[in-house]
Enzyme design. Structure first.
Site, short mmCIF file in Angstrom:
data_model
loop_
_atom_site.label_atom_id
_atom_site.label_comp_id
_atom_site.label_asym_id
_atom_site.label_seq_id
_atom_site.Cartn_x
_atom_site.Cartn_y
_atom_site.Cartn_z
N ARG A 261 5.42 -14.34 13.55
CA ARG A 261 4.32 -13.37 13.48
C ARG A 261 4.90 -11.96 13.38
O ARG A 261 4.40 -11.11 12.65
CB ARG A 261 3.40 -13.49 14.71
CG ARG A 261 2.40 -12.35 14.79
CD ARG A 261 1.23 -12.58 15.75
NE ARG A 261 1.53 -13.30 16.95
CZ ARG A 261 2.18 -12.80 18.01
NH1 ARG A 261 2.60 -11.56 18.03
NH2 ARG A 261 2.41 -13.56 19.06
N TYR B 116 -15.87 -2.39 -2.55
CA TYR B 116 -16.06 -3.84 -2.46
C TYR B 116 -16.99 -4.12 -1.27
O TYR B 116 -16.85 -3.52 -0.21
CB TYR B 116 -14.70 -4.53 -2.28
CG TYR B 116 -14.82 -5.96 -1.84
CD1 TYR B 116 -15.55 -6.88 -2.58
CD2 TYR B 116 -14.21 -6.40 -0.66
CE1 TYR B 116 -15.68 -8.20 -2.15
CE2 TYR B 116 -14.34 -7.71 -0.23
CZ TYR B 116 -15.08 -8.60 -0.98
OH TYR B 116 -15.21 -9.90 -0.57
N ASP C 103 -7.23 2.17 -2.30
CA ASP C 103 -7.24 0.75 -2.59
C ASP C 103 -6.92 0.61 -4.09
O ASP C 103 -7.74 0.94 -4.94
CB ASP C 103 -8.62 0.16 -2.24
CG ASP C 103 -8.69 -1.35 -2.44
OD1 ASP C 103 -7.99 -1.87 -3.33
OD2 ASP C 103 -9.47 -2.01 -1.74
N LYS D 77 -5.82 -10.73 -5.84
CA LYS D 77 -6.22 -10.41 -7.20
C LYS D 77 -5.01 -10.37 -8.14
O LYS D 77 -4.26 -11.31 -8.22
CB LYS D 77 -7.01 -9.11 -7.20
CG LYS D 77 -8.05 -9.05 -6.07
CD LYS D 77 -9.10 -10.15 -6.21
CE LYS D 77 -10.26 -9.97 -5.28
NZ LYS D 77 -10.25 -10.77 -4.07
#
Ligand code: P1T
Length: 391
Positions: free
Chosen positions: A53, A105, A177, A202
């Site tokens: 992690r 978004y 973004d 994406k």
């Protein structure tokens, strides 16, 4: 161990950034290190990895590659674009204020509205296509400016350098973004942004088989804060997904070239189609910010939005008729996708706000893939014929 130099071109960095043959075997592809934990010679004596992690060799390689292609010093990978955003916003404290673009978004809006607002972090949304509007919205407690450009789904452009100048004057970090443009078409850090975020789901991964996100920055203080939160909050991607994105990134520049080429010609074709009311594509002369697109972007991208004549029934018929385009959320993959933002990706935006933005029932968004451009046009032509007959 030899490693790719940061002054290389993007096409080279996409393949070699942060990567070198495995010192043990010579493998030219990055190994997928699935171990959750790493043996230590004694307590606290280790080879740089303790627990996956906190850090993992495959993830670290991806993070170096991401930093190199965005021209930043630090890259951080997350389990999704939303995880990257949520983690970043946890740097803020109750009472802090965020200014965001008015077109985001749907899931990004939902984080600000439904997750952060109840925690006392209020967002004002502003149409920042006019950069001067930012100044009027800034308050003493404004701690972050958050923009997408091109925006999702209206494909509005925001002048990154102009916004960054205002932010710098007020010492407010700017987050861009860069999901729609990718570093191939737009370099926000070089234009003054503090942080770049991506949905790696994406274009960066590019094959619709990974959900992931990332943040890139050159600011050491931000990196320290974000690395703490990445480990503390734990929204990390799996080593396998990191490998998949590393693999996808190798063809990013080549894919983007083709996405842009096909989208450009399909946008022009759609604009001339009698069944189409309006086309929004930054590469068209009709786009209100066509000049900014040429200045700020290396290419206008692979996303097109358009309004079909006949409203909801026509849109429904179009989306049910396409055969090559898949009616699906998401974007940026090798395959072409088509969707209805009002119902699908932007359902979380209140209806009144959607209407104000122009996200109507006939408003359609397409992600132009890498199939033959003529086949894609024929598919749309056939579906537009079905839309014409719908009522
Ligand atoms: O889906 P996820 O990886 O969590 O990324 C969220 C996200 C962030 N930023 C932008 C600009 C995005 O477009 C997205 C995700 N968008 C879609 C799923 C979509 O179809 O628009």
């Amino acid at each position: 161990m030899k490693s790719a130099q940061p002054n290389l071109h993007l096409d080279t960095l996409a393949i070699h950034g942060g990567q070198s043959p495995d010192p043990v075997s010579g493998a030219v592809m990055t190994p997928i290190v699935l171990a959750s934990t790493f043996a230590q010679d004694g307590p606290g004596v280790h080879k740089g990895y303790e627990y996956s992690r906190t850090d993992n060799p495959t993830r670290r390689t991806l993070e170096h590659c991401l930093a190199s292609i965005e021209g930043g010093r630090h890259g951080l990978a997350f389990a999704s674009g939303c995880a990257a955003m949520t983690t970043l916003l946890h740097v803020l404290r109750p009472g802090d204020h965020v200014i965001a673009g008015d077109d985001l978004y749907g899931g990004s809006f939902r984080i600000l509205d439904k997750v952060m607002k109840p925690m006392g972090i209020v967002t004002t949304q502003v149409d920042l296509t006019l950069a001067s509007r930012l100044e009027a919205a800034i308050r003493p407690e404004t701690k972050l400016v958050w923009i997408e450009t091109p925006t999702n789904p209206m494909l509005k452009l925001i002048d990154i350098a102009a916004i960054a100048r205002i932010c710098k004057g007020k010492s407010i970090p700017l987050v861009v973004d860069n999901t729609f443009a990718t570093p191939c078409l737009q370099r926000p850090l070089a234009m003054g942004a503090t942080l770049v975020v991506h949905s790696m789901t994406k274009y960066l991964n590019g094959h619709s088989d990974v959900v992931g996100g990332c943040i890139v920055t050159s600011d050491d203080e931000w990196n320290t804060k974000l690395r703490f939160l990445q480990n503390a909050m734990g929204a990390i991607p799996s080593p396998f997904d990191c490998y998949m994105v590393l693999r996808g990134l190798k063809t990013l520049p080549v894919r983007m070239e083709r996405h842009v080429k096909s989208a450009g010609s399909i946008a022009a074709w759609l604009e001339a189609h009698p069944q189409v009311e309006k086309v929004i594509y930054p590469g068209l002369a009709s786009h209100p910010q066509h000049a900014l697109a040429k200045e700020q972007m290396k290419g206008p991208g692979g996303m097109i939005s358009f309004v079909v004549r006949g409203g909801a029934p026509a849109a429904k018929a179009l989306l049910e008729t396409v055969a090559i385009f898949a009616c699906a959320e998401s974007l940026g993959g090798v395959e072409s996708l088509i969707e209805l933002p009002a119902v699908m990706t932007h359902g979380a935006i209140p209806a009144a706000q959607r209407a104000e933005l122009g996200i109507t029932d006939g408003f359609i968004r397409i992600s132009v893939g890498l199939e033959d451009e003529g086949d894609l046009r024929a598919d749309l032509a056939n579906a537009l014929e079905a839309a014409k007959l719908a009522r």
